[in-house]
Scaffold this motif. Structure first.
Motif, PDB file in Angstrom:
ATOM      1  N   SER A  33       8.586 -11.454  -9.519  1.00  9.10           N
ATOM      2  CA  SER A  33       9.469 -12.558  -9.128  1.00  9.10           C
ATOM      3  C   SER A  33       9.330 -12.913  -7.652  1.00  9.10           C
ATOM      4  N   LEU A  34       8.760 -12.004  -6.868  1.00  5.31           N
ATOM      5  CA  LEU A  34       8.587 -12.226  -5.430  1.00  5.31           C
ATOM      6  C   LEU A  34       7.114 -12.323  -5.040  1.00  5.31           C
ATOM      7  N   SER A  35       6.246 -12.474  -6.026  1.00  3.02           N
ATOM      8  CA  SER A  35       4.802 -12.368  -5.788  1.00  3.02           C
ATOM      9  C   SER A  35       4.251 -13.461  -4.868  1.00  3.02           C
ATOM     10  N   HIS A  36       4.979 -14.574  -4.748  1.00  4.56           N
ATOM     11  CA  HIS A  36       4.488 -15.648  -3.876  1.00  4.56           C
ATOM     12  C   HIS A  36       4.471 -15.235  -2.411  1.00  4.56           C
ATOM     13  N   HIS A  37       5.145 -14.123  -2.078  1.00  5.70           N
ATOM     14  CA  HIS A  37       5.124 -13.623  -0.704  1.00  5.70           C
ATOM     15  C   HIS A  37       3.929 -12.695  -0.442  1.00  5.70           C
ATOM     16  N   PHE A  38       3.281 -12.170  -1.500  1.00  5.93           N
ATOM     17  CA  PHE A  38       2.349 -11.060  -1.347  1.00  5.93           C
ATOM     18  C   PHE A  38       0.901 -11.506  -1.264  1.00  5.93           C
ATOM     19  N   LEU A  39       0.108 -10.673  -0.619  1.00  2.85           N
ATOM     20  CA  LEU A  39      -1.341 -10.807  -0.667  1.00  2.85           C
ATOM     21  C   LEU A  39      -1.859 -10.162  -1.955  1.00  2.85           C
ATOM     22  N   HIS A  40      -1.323  -8.986  -2.283  1.00  2.52           N
ATOM     23  CA  HIS A  40      -1.648  -8.259  -3.510  1.00  2.52           C
ATOM     24  C   HIS A  40      -0.423  -7.463  -3.926  1.00  2.52           C
ATOM     25  N   PHE A  41      -0.324  -7.167  -5.227  1.00  2.00           N
ATOM     26  CA  PHE A  41       0.690  -6.216  -5.691  1.00  2.00           C
ATOM     27  C   PHE A  41       0.235  -5.626  -7.013  1.00  2.00           C
ATOM     28  N   GLY A  42       0.842  -4.474  -7.381  1.00  5.48           N
ATOM     29  CA  GLY A  42       0.497  -3.824  -8.640  1.00  5.48           C
ATOM     30  C   GLY A  42       1.224  -2.502  -8.774  1.00  5.48           C
ATOM     31  N   GLY A  43       0.872  -1.743  -9.825  1.00  6.63           N
ATOM     32  CA  GLY A  43       1.490  -0.426 -10.006  1.00  6.63           C
ATOM     33  C   GLY A  43       1.987  -0.181 -11.412  1.00  6.63           C
ATOM     34  N   HIS A  44       2.980   0.701 -11.510  1.00  4.63           N
ATOM     35  CA  HIS A  44       3.603   1.102 -12.775  1.00  4.63           C
ATOM     36  C   HIS A  44       5.034   0.549 -12.814  1.00  4.63           C
ATOM     37  N   PRO A  45       5.687   0.584 -13.985  1.00  6.75           N
ATOM     38  CA  PRO A  45       7.098   0.181 -14.034  1.00  6.75           C
ATOM     39  C   PRO A  45       7.991   0.989 -13.100  1.00  6.75           C
ATOM     40  N   GLU A  46       7.639   2.262 -12.854  1.00  5.48           N
ATOM     41  CA  GLU A  46       8.473   3.121 -12.012  1.00  5.48           C
ATOM     42  C   GLU A  46       8.099   3.069 -10.542  1.00  5.48           C
ATOM     43  N   ALA A  47       6.863   2.663 -10.239  1.00  5.64           N
ATOM     44  CA  ALA A  47       6.381   2.731  -8.861  1.00  5.64           C
ATOM     45  C   ALA A  47       5.338   1.655  -8.632  1.00  5.64           C
ATOM     46  N   GLY A  48       5.545   0.850  -7.586  1.00  5.82           N
ATOM     47  CA  GLY A  48       4.611  -0.226  -7.301  1.00  5.82           C
ATOM     48  C   GLY A  48       4.271  -0.296  -5.828  1.00  5.82           C
ATOM     49  N   GLY A  49       3.286  -1.109  -5.525  1.00  6.43           N
ATOM     50  CA  GLY A  49       2.897  -1.308  -4.138  1.00  6.43           C
ATOM     51  C   GLY A  49       2.500  -2.751  -3.911  1.00  6.43           C
ATOM     52  N   PHE A  50       2.521  -3.165  -2.658  1.00  6.77           N
ATOM     53  CA  PHE A  50       2.150  -4.539  -2.337  1.00  6.77           C
ATOM     54  C   PHE A  50       1.711  -4.626  -0.881  1.00  6.77           C
ATOM     55  N   SER A  51       0.965  -5.686  -0.575  1.00 10.46           N
ATOM     56  CA  SER A  51       0.618  -5.982   0.810  1.00 10.46           C
ATOM     57  C   SER A  51       1.123  -7.382   1.138  1.00 10.46           C
TER      58      SER A  51
END
Length: 656
Positions: free
Chosen positions: A486-504
């Motif tokens: 829902s906030l991906s328009h702010h990110f360069l990249h994102f990904g991960g698992h349902p319990e743990a994610g990361g983004f730049s």
């Protein structure tokens, strides 16, 4: 210790022993309470061997991956393994690389191994694409990423690079084309397990290659089965350990003489279903099959634990097999020289490698290299060819891990000061922390500790190579990927698992991201109608102080390994009285004994000052925690790790 509003006390041990009709009533009671364990045959619950593992050939595109590797290796074409920087990525990459480098079938293989570094964004980022194109591989195998990067993979395949993806992350609607995507989460996957890590997928690929090189590959077996609810019989066909439809036989160009009877008289050590039994039977006919695979289980088990896979089903077996393999390695089997030297440098208990060792010693050391931007150091160690080289690299890796600990400590000090200045931020639906002086590389660890402290989902963000990188961790059953999406328009990249994610994210975008975060988090959490606003603790048993000890621990030891999906046994003690209280690390931690439980030590981590303050006003209290064995400086002792302390009502308590 914070925010607990309700404690559900389990039954007294005497009650369970009286009411449960079993030779081992405590174990039976615990198994029946755990959904992932209660329907397992007792022998499969208590033991593990290769008969418990599913055929790899039910994984999507696995057969294609095997054929690609065999054909490209035989032709002398360049194969590049490119893994993620975390422990699962390193474990899966090194497991496959070690096999391909050491098996006689691949003696002339043209193989190169690469891993992402901490300065790279996740997965097939532009930096990774540049590195790959520079190597110019004929075949690329990505490990622990790639499922969500169809555009990048198709860019590579358009240049003539064939791609295999081994990954276990969420699969989007659009998946890569012209690519072998081996992922158990694919909607068309018939593999019985969905939540297995990439290191296990590497193991599956290796076992499938060994099977493919044998005479058993492609053989069809037939079994006569009685149809359920009637006396009719039907023929069931199997190929490579999985059931096939009768009409599929036409594509195999078989006659009746080439179809073999199902081995009805063959008995497996552990009772398993028909598919696993047949695949085990076929594998047992292949010379050195299991001895070749035994050493491959170690990294599969490490990846399973460190990537927090649920320890039920096949994952449970992989960890138990890994512990057996690692214990043999620690005792003197030097084939995996790098891992062997790492075990020695960690000075683990000679009595055997434990699940705790995987999660708290081995895994974090392998993870530390990626966190500190030195992933290649972990890979270099695991692929070491001489004992001397391995010993040097093991020491280097432990030094990197010490650097990681210091960086984590500095960041945590800054986080504490940050929220001391801005306490209102801890009242939000999600806890967010960013400041320009935060250090990169340990954001996942810090985010996890924020969750532990504030009992809410948490995001920690730190500057990194001109941008910023963040980690998000869930608190309960929230799917953090939904919030990131829902906030991906702010990110360069994102990904991960349902319990743990990361983004730049670009640093100048952080204020806008934070401004939108809290409203988005409120809507995200509101979607989960069943989410409780309170934190409660469920305990398995209520134990008297005099019942504590090694004898009690042995009653459920067969339930190990403990972890995600099969948590450690949680015990409650009521009306306890502490004696011999000893502050540690300037009062940050505390050790004490309880009246009635002899020499057993009770430990409270990071809340020592709170406990001492609490004790000054209370003569007795209630405890919740777990019994565990601790190996330190050559001695194994039993201790009780306290999760919560306070004064509880019969089934509820106010937070202290």
């Amino acid at each position: 210790m914070h925010h607990v509003t309700k404690v559900h006390f389990g039954p007294l041990l005497a009650e369970v022993r009286t009411k449960v009709d079993s030779k081992r009533p405590l174990l039976r009671y615990l198994v029946d309470k755990r959904e992932g364990l209660r329907n397992i045959h007792p022998k499969e619950l208590l033991s593990s061997d290769f008969s418990c593992l599913h055929s790899p050939y039910s994984l999507p595109d696995l057969s294609d991956a095997v054929e690609l590797i065999l054909s490209f290796a035989k032709a002398g074409k360049k194969i590049l393994l490119y893994g993620d920087r975390d422990s699962d990525g390193v474990s899966s990459t090194c497991l496959l690389a070690f096999f391909l480098k050491s098996h006689k079938e691949f003696s002339n293989i043209n193989l190169e191994v690469m891993v992402s570094s901490e300065s790279d964004p996740y997965g097939l980022c532009k930096e990774a694409l540049v590195k790959i194109k520079k190597v110019k591989p004929d075949l690329l195998v990505t490990l622990d990423f790639g499922s969500s990067q169809a555009d990048e993979i198709e860019e590579l395949t358009n240049t003539g690079i064939q791609v295999i993806v081994l990954d276990h992350h969420e699969v989007p609607v659009r998946i890569p084309t012209n690519c072998a995507l081996v992922n158990p989460r694919r909607t068309d996957s018939i593999y019985p397990e969905k939540k297995i890590c990439t290191a296990v997928l590497s193991f599956k690929l290796v076992s499938a290659i060994l099977f493919r090189l044998s005479d058993e590959y492609g053989r069809v077996y037939v079994k006569t089965e009685v149809e359920e609810g009637s006396e009719k019989t039907s023929l069931v066909y199997f190929r490579n350990g999985i059931k096939i439809k009768e009409e599929s036989l036409l594509s195999f160009s078989l006659d009746e003489k080439s179809i073999l009877p199902y081995p009805e008289d063959f008995v497996t050590p552990i009772p398993v279903d028909t598919e696993r039994k047949l695949f085990f039977y076929q594998c047992s006919k292949i010379p050195d099959f299991f001895s070749s695979l035994e050493e491959e289980t170690d990294l599969a088990g490490i990846g399973t634990i460190t990537d927090m896979m649920p320890l039920i089903g096949e994952n449970r077996h992989f960890v138990k097999l890994a512990l057996n393999s690692l214990t043999k390695l620690y005792a003197g089997d030097k084939k995996r020289k790098g891992l062997s030297e790492l075990l020695r440098e960690l000075k683990l208990s000679p009595q055997g490698v434990t699940t705790k060792d995987l999660g708290w010693s081995i895994g974090p050391v392998l993870n530390s290299a990626g966190r500190m931007g030195k992933t290649e150091e972990a890979v270099s160690l695991l692929l070491s060819e001489t004992a001397t080289d391995a010993k040097t690299k093991a020491k280097q890796l432990l030094s990197i891990n010490e650097e990681r600990k210091e960086r984590t400590k500095r960041n945590m000090d800054r986080v504490e000061r940050y929220f001391a200045r801005k306490p209102e931020r801890t009242t939000k639906e999600i806890v967010f922390c960013y400041e320009p002086d935060m250090e990169p590389g340990v954001s996942g660890i810090v985010a996890t500790r924020m969750v532990d402290t504030y009992k809410k989902p948490a995001i920690f963000l730190a500057p990194d190579n001109g941008d910023a990188r963040g980690s998000i961790r869930s608190y309960d059953k929230e799917n953090v990927l939904e919030l990131l999406e829902s906030l991906s328009h702010h990110f360069l990249h994102f990904g991960g698992h349902p319990e743990a994610g990361g983004f730049s994210i670009q640093i100048d975008k952080i204020p806008a991201f934070e401004a939108e975060l809290y409203d988005a988090a409120g809507k995200w959490l509101a979607q989960d109608k069943e989410r409780e606003n309170t934190h409660s603790i469920e305990t398995d048993f209520t134990v008297l102080t005099e019942e504590m000890g090694e004898r009690l621990l042995k009653e459920w030891k067969d339930l190990e390994p403990f972890g995600q999906g099969n948590p450690d046994i949680k015990l409650a003690i009521r009306n306890a009285k502490a004696i011999h209280l000893t502050p540690l690390s300037g009062g940050k931690h505390v050790r004490f004994h309880l009246i009635g439980s002899g020499s057993l030590k009770y430990m409270i981590w990071n809340k020592g000052e709170e406990f001492q303050k609490f004790m000054s006003g209370h003569g007795s209290f209630d405890l919740v925690g777990s019994l565990e064995e601790n190996f330190y400086q050559g001695r194994t002792t039993l201790q009780f790790i306290v999760e919560w302390f306070g004064i509880a009502a019969e089934n509820s308590t106010q937070s202290n």
